[in-house]
Design a protein around this motif. Sequence first.
Motif, short mmCIF file in Angstrom:
data_model
loop_
_atom_site.label_atom_id
_atom_site.label_comp_id
_atom_site.label_asym_id
_atom_site.label_seq_id
_atom_site.Cartn_x
_atom_site.Cartn_y
_atom_site.Cartn_z
N GLN A 104 34.58 52.19 43.71
CA GLN A 104 33.46 51.88 42.82
C GLN A 104 32.88 50.49 43.07
OE1 GLN A 104 33.78 52.71 38.67
NE2 GLN A 104 34.74 54.70 38.97
N SER A 105 33.64 49.62 43.71
CA SER A 105 33.11 48.29 43.95
C SER A 105 31.93 48.32 44.93
CB SER A 105 34.20 47.35 44.47
OG SER A 105 34.60 47.71 45.78
N CYS B 121 26.17 48.46 40.16
CA CYS B 121 26.40 48.40 38.71
C CYS B 121 27.84 48.08 38.33
CB CYS B 121 25.96 49.70 38.05
SG CYS B 121 26.78 51.17 38.71
N SER B 122 28.76 48.05 39.31
CA SER B 122 30.14 47.70 38.99
C SER B 122 30.33 46.19 38.89
CB SER B 122 31.09 48.26 40.05
OG SER B 122 30.96 47.54 41.27
N ALA B 123 29.33 45.43 39.34
CA ALA B 123 29.53 43.97 39.37
C ALA B 123 28.25 43.18 39.14
CB ALA B 123 30.14 43.57 40.71
N ALA C 117 30.10 50.00 30.22
CA ALA C 117 29.95 50.93 31.35
C ALA C 117 28.59 51.62 31.32
CB ALA C 117 31.07 51.96 31.31
N VAL D 201 30.44 54.10 35.22
CA VAL D 201 30.98 53.01 36.03
C VAL D 201 31.14 51.78 35.16
CG1 VAL D 201 30.54 51.47 37.99
CG2 VAL D 201 29.99 53.90 38.16
N LEU E 20 31.78 47.88 34.31
CA LEU E 20 31.49 46.58 34.93
C LEU E 20 32.84 45.88 35.14
CD1 LEU E 20 29.08 44.62 35.69
CD2 LEU E 20 29.55 43.52 33.51
N ALA E 21 33.30 45.87 36.37
CA ALA E 21 34.61 45.26 36.64
C ALA E 21 34.57 43.76 36.35
CB ALA E 21 35.01 45.49 38.10
#
Lengths: 336, 316
Positions: free
Chosen positions: B245-246, B250-252, B285, B26, B28-29
Amino acid sequence: MSDALQFKTTESPSATRAAPSHRRVAVLGGVYSNYLALEEAIKDARRRNVEAIYCLGDLGAFGPHPDRVFPILIDNDVQVVRGNYDDSIGRGLPDCQCGYTDPRDNHFAAVSYRYTYQQTNERWRPWLAGLPTELRMKIGESRVLLCHGSPRKTNEFLWESTTSTQFLERLCRDHDADVILATHTGIKWRRDLDDDRLFVNVGVLGRPENDGRTNVWYAILEAPSHRTTNEYKHLATESAKRQSATSFANNANDVPQPTERGSHEVLKHGTDKYAVSQPAKGIHVEFVPVSYDHERLAAEMRSEGLPSEFADTILSGHWTTCLEILPGKERRRGRF
Amino acid sequence: MPTSDRSNSCGNPVSLEVLQTNAPRVALAALDTLWFQVGGTICNLRCHHCFISCSPENDKFRFLSLDTCVGYLEESRALGVKEYYFTGGEPFANPEMCDILERTLEFGPATVLTNATLFRDAILDRLQFIDNASIYSLELRVSLDGYSAEMNDPIRGEGTFDRAMDGVRKLAARGFLPILTIARTWDGPDDDVLAAFVKLLRENGYQRPRLKILPLLKLGAEVNRSGGYGAGDFVTHTMMREYDQSRLVCSAARLVTDQGVWVCPILLDSPDAKMGDSLADALRAYPLRHAACYTCWQYGAICSNVASAATASTDA
């Protein structure tokens, strides 16, 4: 939660068109089927000699007769951004994509969505689905991005108390904008950013903003001029007089106050300090209160069988639904 | 809630080893949320369901100092962090907690996860002052796992129900609207439990209760209480297809500890979840190779403030 939430505003064809340039514009937030307030806001904006009127989406929801809003926008050449509600109605999605997680919020959201979907004529759906998810314009030299929730996500809530300044500055950087205009939360606010950049949540026309007053709000933005500080002070005083003329009670202590940023803001009941303000440099923003026949709207909501909680909000100025999305600070200002 | 499918694209079963070494990653956006393990693993309570086994004696992770927090706050500014969360251990066991919050609220909104048992008047006075002085929100999330001592205390310890309710009453009296977080330790539907919580809170002077139900994480002390994850509780590539994924923390988000930056608050006991010493080290990621990632995948947004259940006062 639907994948439709993820649609990116940067994919909008509008981003590739030449951005129009203005000196003075009106920007309207969520309409929520409140066609009576929409008519009043447009009349008011015309009186104030704006060059163009924009609307940031969520045309339906909450109020009665959703089909009455669309001709008003089209006849008045209002440029409209697609909100999450417009996206859902336009594409026939199962819910409004507001992203509520609370059962009570979801119950009322479902009632509102079902009514709005059923009462929106089929012929409007392609028009709603075809609205751009982002618009660009210039005010003076500033590059302005108009979106519904945030530039990166149509249904992102940007509340004043839970949105850091550096986050807004990042949005400006990431999306090549000097000014970002949004709505979606239902409560207006503004923040001056670094490098003379600016974020404005223009508020909504659809319902009052949980402060016990029945008026709604929109925003006027104007390019920098050679106005002196005293002229801005005069503007603030005039704005305060206009607010006093609206339906809510006046407070003798409401006076324009200088702020640390060198601007003048109208401090009213300790909450609405935004009515007129001027950043040290850059665009001038005025939040404009709009009074309308709210009793008629409430009566129409009732005759349409919409929940009494919705009409209560229109009549009292206090939110009765969608409360769990409010951060603590914003919620404390309301009654419920 | 999504359902899992532990098979490859041909429908054949996939071994656990392959799942863990080839776990979906995943990215990190954006670093929207920065967590601080401000209380370390030190807590005045020893709850039987604590996923990182916090207790008065557990100093595997220690308190974060004000200086350390300020250093990361400064670094976070350039990354455009939107909001800050504080957890532990018990954050208010950290003697610098109020100073840390005061500085944080210069940068952005703050949320504190607390057991509400250490609220002396001096702390509450300070919190009220800090909250009033900032444009940003100071949210307090209070852990309470039952609407009675009989339901709560077997999980959180003898006398903790009365002490936490005392804290809630004091917060409500000062105008705070704490978010009550309730670990889902019961079977069956939630409605009756939520109604009982609302009744309890209103009877104690909290008229606009905000409630959030949390899923149990089968880690730490909770393993001894109800058992850990099953051998197949992992996230597969198939499960990530068309998955938003949001929804995943862990994506943000990332977590600051006294020993560096971790991927998320849940994997504190996993050494491989350390991503570096600075935020800049921690932007890459991360693979969903832990069983707890399965819970996050199932429920999504389990760490954020968005209330998962509540009843507003208008229906009273």
